[in-house]
Design an enzyme around this catalytic site. Structure first.
Site: not given
Ligand code: CA
Length: 508
Positions: A141-142, A189, A287, A298, A300, A397, A405
Site C-alpha cells: 500500500d502507499p 497502490e 477500491e 468481531d 477488532h 506493524d 477484520s
Molecule cells: Ca472489526
C-alpha cells in the site's frame, strides 16, 4: 487500503482497556430499513464494471463462515454476488504469505491457490477476474512496498526477470484453474514504489515487465496501474505524465477512492478526466468502501468507527445500508462521468470480510470467550487482517497489531453472513429500485402491516402455510435472522404504539 498503523494501535488499546464494555454493544443490532432506493445510472458503456474484491473469502469459509441471501438461504457467495448484479471479481495475490514453518500471515493468506479458487468460482457464476498482484508477501500500500522474501538481495535486472516470470506463470496457472481473467494490476497502490523499487526509472522498468508478461499471456487482457490519493490532484497528474514520459505500456489508470481520505467526487472525476483527455487511457476506481454501521462485530477495531474517520467533508452518507448503497452509486456515477466513456468501472473493496464470531451484545467473560475464539480462528486460518506470524515479515506493524477484520462494518453481509439490502445497489444502478422494497412486518406482502401479518406468521409457525421468500424476510420483524413468536410480539408492539402501521418501516 491501509490496514495498519494508528488504526490498529487504537483498536489494540481499546481492547486492552475495555474488553468488558464495548460501546453500543447492548444495542448493537443497528436498526435499518429493509428497502433501499437507488436511482438508475445511464451508463456510457455497457461493460461498466460493478466489481467487488472478496480476497479474504476463502479463509473465512475455511474458518466456518457461511454466506446467505437476503432472505436467509445459505448459498455460494459468488452466486449471491452475481445474482445481486456484481459483474467482476478482484483478488489480491501475495507471492508467499507464510513464515518458514508454513504459518499464514493473515489477510486471507491470499496466495495464488486462494486466487485460483476465487477465479474459478467467479467464472462459474459469469464473472471475470481482476488479478491484483502486490509483488510482495503481504500488504502492499502507499506506506509499504516490500519485495517478496525470495527476491531480497537480487539485482534490479534479476528482479525484472522474476517479476515477468512470476506474472506470466501465475496468469497461466489461474487460467488453467478456470479463471476468466479480464484485467491484471501491476502492483497495488503503488504510490510510493513497487516490489521494493522506489526510483522512477526502476519502477517504470518493473511496470513495463509486468505489462509485457500480461501481453504475452493474452493481448486482450487489460493492464492496470494503481495509485492512491486523488485528493492530491497534481500528484495524480504527475503519475500520468510520468508513465507517459517513461513510455510505460498500460490500458487502465486506477485509483483508490475512500471518502474519508480521498477528496470530493467532483475532484475524482476531474483527475480521471485529465488522464483520459491527455493520454486517452481508461480510468477506474480499484477500491472503495463505506460503512453500513459504526458497530464492530468481531472484537477488532474498524478503520471507520465511533473513534476513527467517521467525519469529514466527504463522509456524506448515513452509516446505514441505504448510505452504503448511496456511496457506491455516487462513486460509480463519478467514474461514469469521465469523458467519452473512459470511466471503466468501480470495485468495492473486501465487501464480504465479516466476523468469524459475533461479539454483539456480549460483555465480561462472554465477550472475552468470544474474542478468544475469534483470535484462534484468525491465527489458524489467516482470516483477520494479520496474524502473529506476520511478525516474520512485518515486525513493526502487523507483527505488533495483528487481529481480525477492520472492515466488517463495511461489508454487504451482516454478522451472520446474511446479505444486506444494500447489496442490491449493484443491480439497481442499472434498473432503479422503485418497486424493490420489503416492508418490515408485512409478512403477507400486501403492502401494509396489520393483524393479518400476525396471522400469516402464526400459520407459518404452525406449518399450515409457508411464506414467500420476501414474506419470510419481512416477517423477521426483530431482525434476528429467524422468524419466531418474538416477531409476532414485535409487530404487536408496533401496532399498539403507533397509529400508522406504515410507520413500522421507519424503525428498520
Ligand atoms: Ca472489526
Amino acid at each position: 487500503m491501509k490496514l495498519h498503523g494508528i488504526i490498529s494501535a487504537v483498536c489494540a488499546a481499546a481492547l486492552l482497556a475495555c474488553s468488558a464494555v464495548f460501546p453500543g454493544a447492548a444495542n448493537a443490532t443497528a436498526p435499518y430499513k429493509d428497502s433501499i432506493e437507488v436511482e438508475k445510472i445511464e451508463f456510457q458503456r455497457e461493460d461498466f464494471i460493478r466489481g467487488m474484491d472478496v480476497s479474504s473469502v476463502i479463509s473465512l469459509e475455511n474458518a466456518g463462515v457461511t454466506f446467505k441471501t437476503e432472505t436467509g438461504e445459505t448459498g455460494d457467495i459468488f452466486k449471491i454476488l452475481s445474482d445481486s448484479g456484481v459483474n467482476y471479481i478482484r483478488v489480491r495475490v501475495w507471492n508467499d504469505p507464510y513464515d518458514s514453518s508454513g504459518n499464514g500471515y493473515g489477510g486471507g493468506n491470499s496466495d495464488l491457490d486462494k486466487a485460483k479458487q476465487i477465479g474459478r468460482r467467479a467464472a462459474q457464476n459469469g464473472m471475470k477476474l481482476l488479478v491484483d498482484f502486490h509483488y510482495s508477501d503481504f500488504w502492499a500500500d502507499p506506506s509499504k512496498q516490500k519485495e517478496p522474501k525470495a527476491w531480497a538481495g537480487i539485482s534490479a535486472a534479476q528482479k525484472r526477470t522474476r517479476l515477468y516470470n512470476y506474472t506470466l506463470n501465475s496468469l497461466q496457472e489461474l487460467r488453467t484453474a478456470g479463471a476468466d481473467i479480464g484485467m491484471v494490476q501491476i502492483g497495488n497502490e503503488t504510490t510510493s514504489g513497487i516490489a521494493g523499487a522506489y526510483t522512477n526509472s526502476e519502477r517504470a522498468a518493473l511496470y513495463k515487465k509486468g505489462a509485457e508478461a500480461v501481453r504475452a499471456f493474452d493481448s486482450s487482457v487489460k493492464v492496470a496501474l494503481h495509485f492512491t490519493d486523488p485528493q492530491n490532484t497534481s500528484t495524480m497528474q504527475w503519475f500520468a505524465d510520468y508513465l507517459a514520459q517513461y513510455n510505460v505500456d498500460y490500458d487502465v489508470f486506477a485509483t483508490s477512492y475512500y471518502p474519508c481520505w480521498h477528496g470530493s467526487l467532483s475532484n475524482l472525476t476531474a483527475v480521471l478526466n485529465y488522464v483520459a483527455d491527455t493520454y486517452g487511457k481508461e480510468t477506474m476506481v480499484a477500491e472503495t468502501s463505506y460503512p453500513y454501521t459504526l458497530e464492530d462485530t468481531d472484537g477488532h477495531g474498524n478503520t471507520i468507527s465511533y473513534w476513527n474517520n467517521n467525519s469529514g467533508d466527504n463522509m456524506l452518507w448515513d452509516f446505514t445500508p441505504q448510505g452504503q448503497a448511496d456511496e457506491v452509486r455516487a462513486v460509480m456515477n463519478a467514474v461514469n462521468n469521465v469523458h467519452r466513456g473512459k470511466g471503466l468501472g468501480v470495485f468495492y473493496w473486501e465487501g464480504a470480510w465479516i466476523t468469524v464470531g459475533d461479539i454483539t451484545g456480549k460483555s465480561g467473560s462472554a465477550y472475552t470467550a468470544q474474542w478468544n475464539s475469534n483470535h484462534l480462528l484468525w491465527e489458524q486460518y489467516g482470516c483477520g487482517w494479520a496474524s502473529s506470524y506476520s511478525a516474520d515479515y512485518d515486525p513493526d506493524d502487523a507483527g505488533q497489531y495483528y487481529g481480525g477484520s477492520a472492515v466488517d462494518n463495511q461489508a454487504f453481509f451482516d454478522a451472520q453472513g446474511r446479505a444486506l439490502p444494500s447489496l442490491r445497489v449493484f443491480r439497481n444502478v442499472c434498473a432503479g429500485s422503485v418497486t424493490d422494497t420489503v416492508l418490515t412486518g408485512d409478512a403477507d406482502r400486501d403492502g401494509r402491516v396489520c393483524v393479518n401479518d400476525i396471522t400469516a406468521i402464526q400459520r407459518l409457525l404452525a406449518e399450515v402455510e409457508p411464506l414467500s421468500p420476501q414474506g419470510l424476510l419481512a416477517a423477521d420483524a426483530d431482525r434476528d435472522g429467524t422468524v419466531t413468536v418474538f416477531d409476532i410480539t414485535a409487530i404487536q408492539r408496533f401496532l399498539t404504539e403507533y397509529d400508522d402501521p406504515y410507520s413500522i418501516n421507519a424503525y428498520y
